[in-house]
Design an enzyme around this catalytic site. Sequence first.
Site, mmCIF file in Angstrom:
data_model
loop_
_atom_site.group_PDB
_atom_site.id
_atom_site.type_symbol
_atom_site.label_atom_id
_atom_site.label_comp_id
_atom_site.label_asym_id
_atom_site.label_seq_id
_atom_site.Cartn_x
_atom_site.Cartn_y
_atom_site.Cartn_z
ATOM 1 N N SER A 1 -2.408 -16.070 9.422
ATOM 2 C CA SER A 1 -3.166 -16.632 8.306
ATOM 3 C C SER A 1 -4.305 -17.511 8.828
ATOM 4 C CB SER A 1 -2.218 -17.389 7.369
ATOM 5 O OG SER A 1 -2.851 -17.706 6.154
ATOM 6 N N ASP B 1 -1.869 -7.636 1.104
ATOM 7 C CA ASP B 1 -1.795 -9.073 1.381
ATOM 8 C C ASP B 1 -2.518 -9.852 0.281
ATOM 9 O OD1 ASP B 1 -2.150 -11.708 2.442
ATOM 10 O OD2 ASP B 1 -1.995 -10.914 4.471
ATOM 11 N N HIS C 1 2.178 -11.287 2.947
ATOM 12 C CA HIS C 1 1.226 -12.022 3.774
ATOM 13 C C HIS C 1 1.742 -12.069 5.203
ATOM 14 C CE1 HIS C 1 -1.868 -14.742 4.887
ATOM 15 N NE2 HIS C 1 -1.126 -15.821 4.944
#
Length: 537
Positions: A246, A476, A506
Amino acid sequence: MTRGRPFARCLVSSTLLLAVAGCAAQGDGGRPERLRPAAEEDATDTRDLPASFTDQDLDWKPCPPPRSSQGDDETSPSPLPDGERWECATMTAPRDYTDPGGETLDLALIRARSTGGADRRIGSLLFNFGGPGGSGVATLPAFGQDYADLNRAFDLVSFDPRGVGDSEGVRCLDDRQLDEFFAADAVPENARERRALSDRLAEFDRGCQDRAGGLLPHLTTTATARDLDLMREVLGDDKLYYFGISYGTELGAVYAHLFPHRVGRALLDGVVDPTGTPKDGALGQARGFQLALENYLDQCTESEHCPLGQDEDEAEERLARFLDRLRDHPLATRDPDGRTLTRSLAWTGVAQSLYSQEFWPYLTQGLDDALAEDHPDGTVLLALADSMNGRNPDGTYTTLQSSLTAISCADTSERYSEQDVRRSLDEFTDASEVFGPPMAWGLLSCTHWPFKGRYPHPEVDAEGSAPILLIGTKGDPATPFEGTERMKEALGEDVAVELVHEGEGHGAYNSGNDCIRDTANAYLLKGRVPEDGKTCD
């Protein structure tokens, strides 16, 4: 919901909560002087730092239980399956890399030594799990068993980035104030409510300034990338071996831009789009979470027991009506502190559940409880919101959301006005009726932050770097797949290699997909770069 792996997973979240948990305008009076950001591009190279930094001998000791700022737990991290125990240490870094002889700060580190013996050991593999604002010291042990294959060749190492957790973590409000802040409605519908929102954000802003003061300008991703290079040096590696998830992908890309010839192997999973403005990012997330919501509803409505019914369009409308009712009629919960489920907390809980298919059953349970005809109950949705907000079981908070705001505002030079938000509302609502409006108002998060931000978007071109592996997931919600393609172009066609996950959630490495796991491990352990564009179903 807030213990073990599910809680740890929330820490890889990107910037969704900036939409409901940001810092914005103070009043005209008493605003602190706006300072220029540190000129980090002119900073001393890591290897030219004083020996007091580069020759540190870290004092590794058994890890204590995490502090409340990292993620409250009563026990020390459990050993890995093979019995390897976690060790913790503190590394000293310059607060300002343009002034290495000035103030310092201490960064909290954690590691598990390589289990494969000296012949197999490659070096240290540094992890950043995202946020920005997630505590690596608390998160790495929760996922440690997933990295057992990597641990045979690498010391597994993570850290609390500057301004996070036990590394001078930023706290903008006390726990009671944060309860009120997160519960307050994030979407004003008239002038009075807009003023109330501004006042809440002003209070948060003053708290950040009062508690963190001069640290705030030095919480940039560029400074943290320099911390990474100092860690590499102190840990004794000539090259950086890195695993970013991320926001951690942005950190890794910024590192590669600053130090392209020091990249060994870098895996970036759940890739951030480095090319857009905060508005672009928020709008992309609105579309991403809308897609994830539709995928959830598609599965839910095929079940006989979907609490939103069996028609997907009607299910989304029912969810929207439920959220709207909570604006004026919060739902009772079994929370020991007497908190209710407000619209903002329900938004947050629904969003948290869309980060992974593993959380979808919790969303179904939470909606089933909340929509019950007799004794509707918001407890499960509140627990999901607490995980995303960084609220510990004892009612204390980690630094997650305060750190997220401080780091994001230190990075971005964009400052939006109320007029900007109102002009953008239709565009955000078209992207997602459920998530668009709170994300649009979240653009005010850095409007009157007391210090200037660093750049419109990060510089990540990394000509001369070793190949960097990007893993993008088609479903995602937090870092939509388009960001992977833009990161690839920005890093350079000769640098970035794309691995595609045809799935949901994610981040892909911990998704249970053997193709993703095997390909990533072959890259990190053997240096085997897959064919660009390889797809794993």
